[in-house]
Scaffold this active site. Structure first.
Site, PDB file in Angstrom:
ATOM      1  N   HIS A 142      33.913  40.303  38.601  1.00  0.00           N
ATOM      2  CA  HIS A 142      34.132  41.197  37.920  1.00  0.00           C
ATOM      3  C   HIS A 142      33.198  42.120  37.489  1.00  0.00           C
ATOM      4  O   HIS A 142      31.907  41.781  37.304  1.00  0.00           O
ATOM      5  CB  HIS A 142      34.619  40.363  36.648  1.00  0.00           C
ATOM      6  CG  HIS A 142      34.988  41.093  35.544  1.00  0.00           C
ATOM      7  ND1 HIS A 142      34.772  41.105  34.332  1.00  0.00           N
ATOM      8  CD2 HIS A 142      36.062  42.199  35.458  1.00  0.00           C
ATOM      9  CE1 HIS A 142      35.310  42.034  33.363  1.00  0.00           C
ATOM     10  NE2 HIS A 142      36.163  42.707  34.074  1.00  0.00           N
ATOM     11  N   HIS A 172      31.902  51.399  32.748  1.00  0.00           N
ATOM     12  CA  HIS A 172      32.878  50.851  32.130  1.00  0.00           C
ATOM     13  C   HIS A 172      33.306  51.474  30.842  1.00  0.00           C
ATOM     14  O   HIS A 172      34.292  51.801  30.386  1.00  0.00           O
ATOM     15  CB  HIS A 172      32.554  49.325  31.596  1.00  0.00           C
ATOM     16  CG  HIS A 172      33.737  48.673  30.902  1.00  0.00           C
ATOM     17  ND1 HIS A 172      33.997  48.785  29.351  1.00  0.00           N
ATOM     18  CD2 HIS A 172      34.874  47.882  31.514  1.00  0.00           C
ATOM     19  CE1 HIS A 172      35.077  48.119  29.049  1.00  0.00           C
ATOM     20  NE2 HIS A 172      35.679  47.688  30.446  1.00  0.00           N
TER      21      HIS A 172
END
Ligand code: G3P
Ligand code: MG
Length: 244
Positions: free
Chosen positions: A11, A53
């Protein structure tokens, strides 16, 4: 289009072992034997796809302000590693191009999460898809995914040949119709909303189900045993799978 995905996916590049969405993260994933990575791609102020992100720079870099307001030249001066550990000082905010090239060099399959800032959904979907098509030309393609239906639609229009995944927190009742409409070949949902019923529905429809973010080794093993196609994990140091 049927897709092959590694059962374990690191991830945000390197999970817990490296600063998220960095080249160091890709190296960490490969170093732990991972064959698949996920990362987030957003457009800079100059419209360049970069790995990050959050819409703002503060949490993962030493910069300030919005990514969408920051030029490539300013981004290039930022440190995206020190927040995670001194050994990562000077780690850059990677361009999508650099990250993609490193994935290819390391033999890493990629799930490219299109992460548009508000108001840039279509542009981000289109640019990321076009860049991905060019970089992976002639190679097994990455899997594009997004929470943004607008971004997925634009990606589909720009590069219909690239596989796409519908990314949701909780699957809405009409998730399968949305997959069909957008030509999505996989469903990615939060661990919190996984259920055997959802898995059964996805399997019956021939849609691989990918689950994020799974950090408990036993939980990961159980989900994979049940038939989940892949789990996204931060714990690349703890979770291993010979079949991954
Ligand atoms: O793509 C799966 C997962 O990365 C989605 O959540 O917030 O970590 O990008 P997030
Ligand atoms: Mg992500």
């Amino acid at each position: 289009m049927a897709i092959q995905v590694p059962r374990l996916v690191a991830h945000r590049c390197g999970g817990a072992l490296a600063p998220e969405n960095t080249l160091a993260g890709l190296r960490a994933a490969a170093g732990c034997g991972y064959r698949g990575v996920e990362f987030d791609v957003m457009l800079s102020g100059d419209g360049t796809p970069v790995l990050i992100h959050d819409e703002s720079l503060e949490r993962t870099t030493n910069g300030h302000g919005r990514v969408a307001d920051t030029s490539d030249a300013e981004l290039a001066r930022l440190d995206a590693g020190s927040w995670h550990g001194a050994q990562f000082a000077g780690e850059p905010v990677p361009s999508f191009g650099d990250a993609a090239e490193l994935c290819l060099a390391l033999g890493l399959w990629a799930n490219v999460e299109i992460k548009p800032t508000r108001g840039h959904e279509s542009e981000t979907g289109r640019k990321v898809a076009l860049a991905a098509r060019e970089i992976w030309s002639g190679m097994p393609p990455p899997l594009l995914s997004s929470f943004s239906l607008e971004a997925l639609t634009a990606a589909c229009e720009a590069a219909p040949d690239l596989p796409r995944g519908l990314l949701v927190v909780a699957p809405p009742a009409d998730w399968l119709a949305t997959c069909r409409r957008l030509g999505c070949v996989s469903l990615h949902c939060s661990r919190r909303y996984f259920s055997p019923q959802l898995l059964g529905d996805a399997q019956a429809a021939g849609i691989p189900l990918l689950v994020y973010t799974v950090n408990d080794p036993q939980d990961a093993a159980q989900l994979l045993h049940q038939g989940v196609a892949a789990v996204f994990t931060d714990r690349i140091d703890l979770i291993h799978d010979r079949a991954a």
